[in-house]
Scaffold this motif. Structure first.
Motif, PDB file in Angstrom:
ATOM      1  N   THR A  73       0.833  -1.195   0.000  1.00 19.26           N
ATOM      2  CA  THR A  73       0.000   0.000   0.000  1.00 19.26           C
ATOM      3  C   THR A  73       0.872   1.251   0.000  1.00 19.26           C
ATOM      4  O   THR A  73       1.933   1.289   0.621  1.00 19.26           O
ATOM      5  N   VAL A  74       0.405   2.285  -0.699  1.00 15.00           N
ATOM      6  CA  VAL A  74       1.147   3.533  -0.826  1.00 15.00           C
ATOM      7  C   VAL A  74       0.257   4.695  -0.419  1.00 15.00           C
ATOM      8  O   VAL A  74      -0.903   4.786  -0.852  1.00 15.00           O
ATOM      9  N   ILE A  75       0.788   5.592   0.403  1.00 12.35           N
ATOM     10  CA  ILE A  75       0.119   6.854   0.717  1.00 12.35           C
ATOM     11  C   ILE A  75       0.687   7.919  -0.212  1.00 12.35           C
ATOM     12  O   ILE A  75       1.897   8.071  -0.327  1.00 12.35           O
ATOM     13  N   CYS A  76      -0.199   8.651  -0.863  1.00 12.55           N
ATOM     14  CA  CYS A  76       0.204   9.715  -1.778  1.00 12.55           C
ATOM     15  C   CYS A  76      -0.239  11.053  -1.206  1.00 12.55           C
ATOM     16  O   CYS A  76      -1.441  11.284  -1.036  1.00 12.55           O
ATOM     17  N   GLY A  77       0.705  11.932  -0.916  1.00 16.17           N
ATOM     18  CA  GLY A  77       0.410  13.230  -0.336  1.00 16.17           C
ATOM     19  C   GLY A  77       0.433  14.331  -1.377  1.00 16.17           C
ATOM     20  O   GLY A  77       1.359  14.412  -2.189  1.00 16.17           O
ATOM     21  N   LEU A  78      -0.583  15.203  -1.345  1.00 14.57           N
ATOM     22  CA  LEU A  78      -0.698  16.322  -2.275  1.00 14.57           C
ATOM     23  C   LEU A  78      -1.308  17.518  -1.553  1.00 14.57           C
ATOM     24  O   LEU A  78      -2.009  17.342  -0.547  1.00 14.57           O
ATOM     25  N   PRO A  79      -1.093  18.736  -2.056  1.00 17.09           N
ATOM     26  CA  PRO A  79      -1.622  19.910  -1.354  1.00 17.09           C
ATOM     27  C   PRO A  79      -3.132  19.941  -1.240  1.00 17.09           C
ATOM     28  O   PRO A  79      -3.668  20.496  -0.285  1.00 17.09           O
ATOM     29  N   SER A  80      -3.849  19.375  -2.223  1.00 15.13           N
ATOM     30  CA  SER A  80      -5.312  19.398  -2.152  1.00 15.13           C
ATOM     31  C   SER A  80      -5.878  18.166  -2.823  1.00 15.13           C
ATOM     32  O   SER A  80      -5.224  17.532  -3.646  1.00 15.13           O
ATOM     33  N   MET A  81      -7.133  17.828  -2.486  1.00 11.74           N
ATOM     34  CA  MET A  81      -7.769  16.685  -3.117  1.00 11.74           C
ATOM     35  C   MET A  81      -8.149  16.980  -4.561  1.00 11.74           C
ATOM     36  O   MET A  81      -8.281  16.070  -5.368  1.00 11.74           O
ATOM     37  N   ASP A  82      -8.311  18.246  -4.914  1.00 13.51           N
ATOM     38  CA  ASP A  82      -8.520  18.589  -6.322  1.00 13.51           C
ATOM     39  C   ASP A  82      -7.294  18.202  -7.137  1.00 13.51           C
ATOM     40  O   ASP A  82      -7.403  17.669  -8.244  1.00 13.51           O
ATOM     41  N   LEU A  83      -6.112  18.476  -6.592  1.00 11.41           N
ATOM     42  CA  LEU A  83      -4.873  18.094  -7.270  1.00 11.41           C
ATOM     43  C   LEU A  83      -4.721  16.583  -7.310  1.00 11.41           C
ATOM     44  O   LEU A  83      -4.179  16.025  -8.269  1.00 11.41           O
TER      45      LEU A  83
END
Length: 356
Positions: A73-83
């Motif tokens: 499993t991989v966690i993917c971090g981004l500034p916003s859920m739109d991105l």
């Protein structure tokens, strides 16, 4: 990871779309993927020019490698859920569809086989592994409910400070904490264009291994790392065409100009030098900085997808723009992978009587 990338990754955009990923096109990618495989590092901070393979090598390949080749499993971090939606639609899903793992995609549209809301989105693949998107916005609890050995973060500098109402650390620190149970076995990838000197990417690069690509000069044999100041020939010419025609990289040692062919050959022989290391007699010597973070940066000199003529034309135009700050910021961040530092205002020289 190098082998995985060349066997499974098919380029989905750009002039080589539809063709398999090949390190020969961009040799720096091989050095980066080998470091990711070395088990020497726990964290990987990746930055470089725009459209030079930064997102592919620092984000897409690690996500697919861990999801499908390793099977975790991989966690993917981004500034916003739109991105997050954009990254899934534009980068990740097309890469999976073009690979041998396309049959592991959830059936139907992107939402099928997924669950979540504004605080996160989890996509479960047919091998049972989950890709969990988490944003830098929202409440702290949106990043507190999952554990994984692997965290991959894109657009790092867009989420390197805590929100005004947060009582916890910044979102990146919270995401990295999701790997805490795995100790030194955790793998954290952070990919971003450089923003400012105080931005997370530049700070982590400098505090990490602060690695550089050393190239052998074809004329004097010295191992050098050409930067922006070593691009010559474009400054004092009358037009943009001459700027491109006369552009060349010069060796910081002997001052001799390199041809484009020599630049390509030098990059194919590049060595990655961590802070504290030098090349002597063709061998890497010295004591590398003690850190578990690889800081990997490349510039336009290492980008074989663009010519020095193209870069010189951009420099020539930028030096003649009315908005000099905007043009300089663009060049520093997106061409040379350097932080933007606005010119300081000398308040002591201001005649406040004329203002008041």
């Amino acid at each position: 990871m190098r082998q995985f990338a060349e066997e499974e990754i098919v380029l989905t955009t750009g002039p080589h779309a539809g063709r398999k990923f090949r390190i020969a096109r961009q040799p720096l990618a091989g050095l980066l993927l080998d470091e990711m495989d070395s088990e020497r590092w726990r964290r990987f901070v990746v930055t470089g020019p725009a459209q030079s393979g930064k997102t592919l090598c620092g984000f897409v390949i690690p996500v697919l490698y861990h999801l499908f080749e390793v099977g975790e499993t991989v966690i993917c971090g981004l500034p916003s859920m739109d991105l997050a939606a954009d990254k899934w639609r534009d980068d990740l899903r097309p890469a999976i569809e073009a690979s041998g793992y396309r049959e592991l995609l959830p059936s139907g549209r992107a939402g099928a086989g997924s669950r979540g809301g504004k605080s996160g989105l989890a996509i479960q693949f047919r091998n049972g592994r989950v890709l969990r998107f988490m944003s830098g916005g929202g409440a702290d609890k949106s990043r507190a409910g999952m554990t994984s050995r692997v965290v991959v973060i894109s657009e790092t500098d867009g989420m390197d400070t805590a929100g005004g109402g947060s009582r916890e650390a910044d979102p990146i620190a919270q995401l990295e904490a999701r790997t805490q149970a795995f100790g030194s076995r955790a793998r954290i990838y952070l990919e971003c264009t450089v923003s400012t000197e105080t931005g997370r990417t530049w700070q982590d690069y400098m505090r990490g291994s602060h690695s550089r690509l050393a190239l052998p000069c074809p004329h004097c044999g010295a191992w050098v790392t050409p930067e922006r100041e070593h691009l010559v020939g474009w400054r004092d010419v009358e037009n943009v065409m001459d700027a491109g025609a006369q552009a060349a990289i010069v060796c910081s040692g002997c001052g001799v100009q390199w041809t484009e062919g020599e630049r390509f050959d030098a990059n194919r022989q590049a060595m990655l030098l961590h802070e504290g290391l030098e090349v002597e007699g063709g061998q890497i010597r010295g004591q590398a900085k003690r850190t578990d973070t690889l800081g990997f940066r490349w510039t336009a000199v290492n980008n074989l997808l663009i010519s020095m003529s193209d870069v010189a034309r951009k420099e020539w135009w930028a030096s003649r723009q009315d908005d000099a700050d905007a043009a300089e910021k663009d060049l520093r961040q997106f061409t040379w992978a350097l932080p933007w530092a606005p010119a300081a205002i000398d308040l002591t020289a201001t005649d406040w009587r004329t203002i008041c």
